[in-house]
Design an enzyme around this catalytic site. Sequence first.
Site, mmCIF file in Angstrom:
data_model
loop_
_atom_site.group_PDB
_atom_site.id
_atom_site.type_symbol
_atom_site.label_atom_id
_atom_site.label_comp_id
_atom_site.label_asym_id
_atom_site.label_seq_id
_atom_site.Cartn_x
_atom_site.Cartn_y
_atom_site.Cartn_z
ATOM 1 N N ILE A 123 0.906 -1.147 0.000
ATOM 2 C CA ILE A 123 0.000 0.000 0.000
ATOM 3 C C ILE A 123 0.947 1.198 0.000
ATOM 4 C CG2 ILE A 123 -1.777 1.299 1.212
ATOM 5 C CD1 ILE A 123 -2.818 -1.335 2.345
ATOM 6 N N PRO A 124 1.141 1.803 -1.172
ATOM 7 C CA PRO A 124 2.276 2.711 -1.380
ATOM 8 C C PRO A 124 2.112 4.119 -0.810
ATOM 9 C CG PRO A 124 1.018 2.543 -3.385
ATOM 10 C CD PRO A 124 0.382 1.591 -2.400
ATOM 11 N N CYS A 125 2.074 4.235 0.504
ATOM 12 C CA CYS A 125 1.992 5.562 1.110
ATOM 13 C C CYS A 125 3.268 6.359 0.862
ATOM 14 C CB CYS A 125 1.638 5.477 2.591
ATOM 15 S SG CYS A 125 2.774 4.533 3.582
ATOM 16 N N HIS A 126 4.346 5.685 0.452
ATOM 17 C CA HIS A 126 5.581 6.412 0.120
ATOM 18 C C HIS A 126 5.397 7.287 -1.118
ATOM 19 C CE1 HIS A 126 5.877 2.636 -2.205
ATOM 20 N NE2 HIS A 126 6.562 3.343 -3.082
ATOM 21 N N ARG A 127 4.334 7.056 -1.886
ATOM 22 C CA ARG A 127 4.075 7.847 -3.096
ATOM 23 C C ARG A 127 3.315 9.131 -2.799
ATOM 24 N NH1 ARG A 127 2.264 2.578 -6.572
ATOM 25 N NH2 ARG A 127 4.321 1.612 -6.634
#
Length: 159
Positions: A123-127
Amino acid sequence: MEHTYIYDTPIGKIRIAEDGNAITEIDLLSLEFPVSTIEMKETGLIRKAYEELMEYLNGRRKEFSVPLNPKGTDFQRNVWNVLQTIPYGETRSYGQVAVQAGNPKASRAVGMANNRNPILIMIPCHRVIGADGSLTGYGGGLDLKEHLLNLEREGVRRE
């Protein structure tokens, strides 16, 4: 029954947990998880998640196929679903995610949902970045966030 397993990766020790049907957590190793309530066991699903994660970290995977079941509020789950629509190699601001989640004034709440994201990387919260393009908080630290974004930019350039 929940199971969890710990792996060494290029970004440090990672713990992967599943509930028998889907991945429920991926996080950097922390001493905060309740070891006594979760059986330490490598299952086929956990192994598949680890393999996909390693392919991603080695620049050979852009999307994940393992089922995910993050635990959170309806709002958090909605935000996490939006995060999964951000294409590999791209970023969105907290405001853009809030709009896509159906609540344009919820930028701060989006930030809190990101903070509570239980499934690192998949779940790409780094994006998610600041409106001015700056890197903002990340559970794994800003160095890791920058590393993941650079990894994805390189992957897009190679296409």
